[in-house]
Design a protein around this motif. Sequence first.
Motif, PDB file in Angstrom:
ATOM      1  N   ASP A  10       0.817  -0.975  -0.091  1.00 13.39           N
ATOM      2  CA  ASP A  10      -0.217   0.354   0.060  1.00 13.39           C
ATOM      3  C   ASP A  10       0.863   1.491  -0.137  1.00 13.39           C
ATOM      4  O   ASP A  10       0.030   2.108  -0.311  1.00 13.39           O
ATOM      5  N   GLY A  11       2.758   0.970   0.307  1.00 12.89           N
ATOM      6  CA  GLY A  11       3.027   2.288   0.130  1.00 12.89           C
ATOM      7  C   GLY A  11       3.227   3.058   1.125  1.00 12.89           C
ATOM      8  O   GLY A  11       3.592   4.415   1.087  1.00 12.89           O
ATOM      9  N   ALA A  12       2.099   2.747   2.233  1.00 13.72           N
ATOM     10  CA  ALA A  12       2.357   3.531   4.135  1.00 13.72           C
ATOM     11  C   ALA A  12       3.505   3.880   4.659  1.00 13.72           C
ATOM     12  O   ALA A  12       3.934   4.211   4.646  1.00 13.72           O
ATOM     13  N   TYR A  13       4.605   2.060   3.993  1.00  7.96           N
ATOM     14  CA  TYR A  13       5.474   1.424   5.184  1.00  7.96           C
ATOM     15  C   TYR A  13       6.279   0.998   4.414  1.00  7.96           C
ATOM     16  O   TYR A  13       6.272  -0.204   3.599  1.00  7.96           O
ATOM     17  N   ASP A  14       7.420   0.952   5.078  1.00  6.35           N
ATOM     18  CA  ASP A  14       8.424  -0.028   4.479  1.00  6.35           C
ATOM     19  C   ASP A  14       8.776  -1.044   5.305  1.00  6.35           C
ATOM     20  O   ASP A  14       9.405  -1.228   6.100  1.00  6.35           O
ATOM     21  N   GLY A  15       7.525  -2.401   5.014  1.00  7.55           N
ATOM     22  CA  GLY A  15       7.651  -3.179   5.986  1.00  7.55           C
ATOM     23  C   GLY A  15       6.340  -3.263   5.676  1.00  7.55           C
ATOM     24  O   GLY A  15       4.918  -2.586   6.145  1.00  7.55           O
ATOM     25  N   ASN A  16       6.178  -4.329   7.360  1.00  8.14           N
ATOM     26  CA  ASN A  16       4.743  -5.277   7.202  1.00  8.14           C
ATOM     27  C   ASN A  16       4.997  -4.033   8.702  1.00  8.14           C
ATOM     28  O   ASN A  16       4.891  -3.795   9.860  1.00  8.14           O
ATOM     29  N   TYR A  17       2.362  -4.070   9.717  1.00  5.22           N
ATOM     30  CA  TYR A  17       2.189  -3.230  10.358  1.00  5.22           C
ATOM     31  C   TYR A  17       0.959  -3.519  11.024  1.00  5.22           C
ATOM     32  O   TYR A  17       0.123  -4.092   9.664  1.00  5.22           O
ATOM     33  N   TRP A  18       1.243  -3.487  12.134  1.00  7.11           N
ATOM     34  CA  TRP A  18      -0.958  -3.479  12.330  1.00  7.11           C
ATOM     35  C   TRP A  18      -1.060  -2.112  13.069  1.00  7.11           C
ATOM     36  O   TRP A  18      -0.361  -0.949  12.664  1.00  7.11           O
ATOM     37  N   THR A  19      -2.944  -2.032  12.105  1.00  3.66           N
ATOM     38  CA  THR A  19      -3.831  -1.166  12.501  1.00  3.66           C
ATOM     39  C   THR A  19      -4.583  -1.423  13.391  1.00  3.66           C
ATOM     40  O   THR A  19      -5.089  -2.747  13.481  1.00  3.66           O
ATOM     41  N   ILE A  20      -4.168  -0.718  14.523  1.00  2.00           N
ATOM     42  CA  ILE A  20      -4.891  -1.046  15.345  1.00  2.00           C
ATOM     43  C   ILE A  20      -6.804   0.529  15.907  1.00  2.00           C
ATOM     44  O   ILE A  20      -6.009   1.395  15.691  1.00  2.00           O
ATOM     45  N   HIS A  21      -7.776   0.344  15.956  1.00  5.44           N
ATOM     46  CA  HIS A  21      -8.774   0.994  15.431  1.00  5.44           C
ATOM     47  C   HIS A  21      -9.495   1.019  16.825  1.00  5.44           C
ATOM     48  O   HIS A  21     -10.063  -0.368  17.392  1.00  5.44           O
ATOM     49  N   TYR A  22      -9.462   1.786  17.866  1.00  2.77           N
ATOM     50  CA  TYR A  22     -10.942   1.978  18.128  1.00  2.77           C
ATOM     51  C   TYR A  22     -11.639   2.197  17.760  1.00  2.77           C
ATOM     52  O   TYR A  22     -12.199   3.850  18.060  1.00  2.77           O
ATOM     53  N   LYS A  23     -13.404   1.692  18.033  1.00  7.19           N
ATOM     54  CA  LYS A  23     -14.713   2.282  17.247  1.00  7.19           C
ATOM     55  C   LYS A  23     -15.506   2.812  17.917  1.00  7.19           C
ATOM     56  O   LYS A  23     -15.619   1.981  18.848  1.00  7.19           O
ATOM     57  N   PRO A  24     -15.978   4.155  18.385  1.00  9.48           N
ATOM     58  CA  PRO A  24     -16.777   4.207  19.740  1.00  9.48           C
ATOM     59  C   PRO A  24     -18.342   3.768  19.120  1.00  9.48           C
ATOM     60  O   PRO A  24     -18.946   3.683  18.045  1.00  9.48           O
ATOM     61  N   GLN A  25     -18.504   3.581  20.135  1.00  2.39           N
ATOM     62  CA  GLN A  25     -19.820   3.000  20.602  1.00  2.39           C
ATOM     63  C   GLN A  25     -20.738   3.675  20.959  1.00  2.39           C
ATOM     64  O   GLN A  25     -22.429   3.639  21.421  1.00  2.39           O
ATOM     65  N   THR A  26     -20.593   5.025  21.252  1.00  3.20           N
ATOM     66  CA  THR A  26     -21.041   6.507  21.713  1.00  3.20           C
ATOM     67  C   THR A  26     -20.997   7.318  20.959  1.00  3.20           C
ATOM     68  O   THR A  26     -19.661   7.827  20.603  1.00  3.20           O
ATOM     69  N   LEU A  27     -21.855   8.902  20.876  1.00  2.00           N
ATOM     70  CA  LEU A  27     -21.350   9.403  20.455  1.00  2.00           C
ATOM     71  C   LEU A  27     -20.275  10.313  21.170  1.00  2.00           C
ATOM     72  O   LEU A  27     -19.424  11.260  20.731  1.00  2.00           O
ATOM     73  N   GLU A  28     -20.250  10.173  22.599  1.00  2.00           N
ATOM     74  CA  GLU A  28     -19.446  10.943  23.742  1.00  2.00           C
ATOM     75  C   GLU A  28     -17.387  10.468  23.704  1.00  2.00           C
ATOM     76  O   GLU A  28     -17.038  11.579  23.605  1.00  2.00           O
ATOM     77  N   ALA A  29     -17.473   8.896  22.690  1.00  2.00           N
ATOM     78  CA  ALA A  29     -16.514   8.540  22.963  1.00  2.00           C
ATOM     79  C   ALA A  29     -15.862   9.005  21.900  1.00  2.00           C
ATOM     80  O   ALA A  29     -16.022   9.208  20.562  1.00  2.00           O
ATOM     81  N   ALA A  30     -14.642   9.560  22.137  1.00  2.00           N
ATOM     82  CA  ALA A  30     -13.264   9.318  20.969  1.00  2.00           C
ATOM     83  C   ALA A  30     -13.374   8.428  20.154  1.00  2.00           C
ATOM     84  O   ALA A  30     -13.017   7.130  20.689  1.00  2.00           O
ATOM     85  N   GLU A  31     -11.822   9.004  19.151  1.00  2.00           N
ATOM     86  CA  GLU A  31     -12.291   7.399  17.980  1.00  2.00           C
ATOM     87  C   GLU A  31     -10.366   7.266  17.630  1.00  2.00           C
ATOM     88  O   GLU A  31     -10.001   8.417  17.351  1.00  2.00           O
ATOM     89  N   TYR A  32      -9.858   6.650  18.029  1.00  2.00           N
ATOM     90  CA  TYR A  32      -8.284   6.334  17.964  1.00  2.00           C
ATOM     91  C   TYR A  32      -8.373   5.412  17.121  1.00  2.00           C
ATOM     92  O   TYR A  32      -9.077   4.400  16.584  1.00  2.00           O
ATOM     93  N   TRP A  33      -7.046   5.488  15.801  1.00  2.00           N
ATOM     94  CA  TRP A  33      -6.470   5.027  14.844  1.00  2.00           C
ATOM     95  C   TRP A  33      -5.222   5.210  14.649  1.00  2.00           C
ATOM     96  O   TRP A  33      -4.427   6.029  15.261  1.00  2.00           O
ATOM     97  N   LEU A  34      -3.955   3.919  15.229  1.00  3.52           N
ATOM     98  CA  LEU A  34      -2.982   3.797  15.471  1.00  3.52           C
ATOM     99  C   LEU A  34      -2.152   3.149  14.628  1.00  3.52           C
ATOM    100  O   LEU A  34      -2.777   1.508  14.339  1.00  3.52           O
ATOM    101  N   CYS A  35      -1.026   3.018  14.195  1.00  2.00           N
ATOM    102  CA  CYS A  35      -0.229   2.134  13.367  1.00  2.00           C
ATOM    103  C   CYS A  35       0.940   1.642  14.631  1.00  2.00           C
ATOM    104  O   CYS A  35       1.749   2.432  14.348  1.00  2.00           O
TER     105      CYS A  35
END
Length: 272
Positions: A225-250
């Motif tokens: 995908d050209g995003a990174y030179d090597g394999n990597y994890w994507t960790i996604h915390y998807k909120p189930q409420t409107l108040e919670a923040a959403e987090y994406w990490l590599c």
Amino acid sequence: MDEKRWAETIRGAVDARLSGLRENPHMAQRVITQAKGEAQGKAKGKKKMSVGFVLLMALLLAAAGAMAAALLSLRDIVMDKAIPIANQYVEEERYTPKDTNRLVELAEANGIVLSEETKDKIAKSLAQGEGYFKEELLMDMAKAEFGQDPTLWTLEEQKWFDDVCVKIGFIPEAEKAMPTGRDITQETAVLQAQAYIHEHFDPDVNLEDGTVYQLSAQYLNGTADGAYDGNYWTIHYKPQTLEAAEYWLCVNSSGEVWDASVTLGVTDGAGY
């Protein structure tokens, strides 16, 4: 009628119905469920189960087992049927109308139920004299087997379907990867992501509360995908409420968080 003659009658009736079970494997389960209910009713009434009834149960269970063994799995259908058919006209992004119908019927005959949305789309395509998109048909079959959200599939399921997309020519190379012994595990990547969120975004957020967050993880081939030179994890915390923040990490294969973002939830009437 004595026990022997009754048992022979039952055996003949079951044999006569086996062809129907072959055409409709779900019938076997319904019959067995009904038979079990009758058995439980007899047990509650403290009645002795007859030899003929035991024989009936044995025959039904054997027939159901044979039917289950005869069913094709999703992987059988995709690897042995869908991919070879797709590769007969590899330059086309759609199956032919004939092959679309063939694969849909094969899937449903083996207990793979396509979504109503996909059925409607297929019907519209066929009505226009066109087949259905290869990747979309196989994706919906996979969703019926693995779950509707591909990001929540196991890593092995994600990698398998990714390889299928390569085999039908939908993507040029694999975008998913599987961690090796040299790479950090999913559990370690999640812990690293949590530590990063607590340090850089919100020290008090409870990321393990399933009523607030849905966690998904993927292991990607950064070279593809050209995003990174090597394999990597994507960790996604998807909120189930409107108040919670959403987090994406590599998180890279050695455990370093090299990219992260947050989308704040709704607070005091403010939007995202």
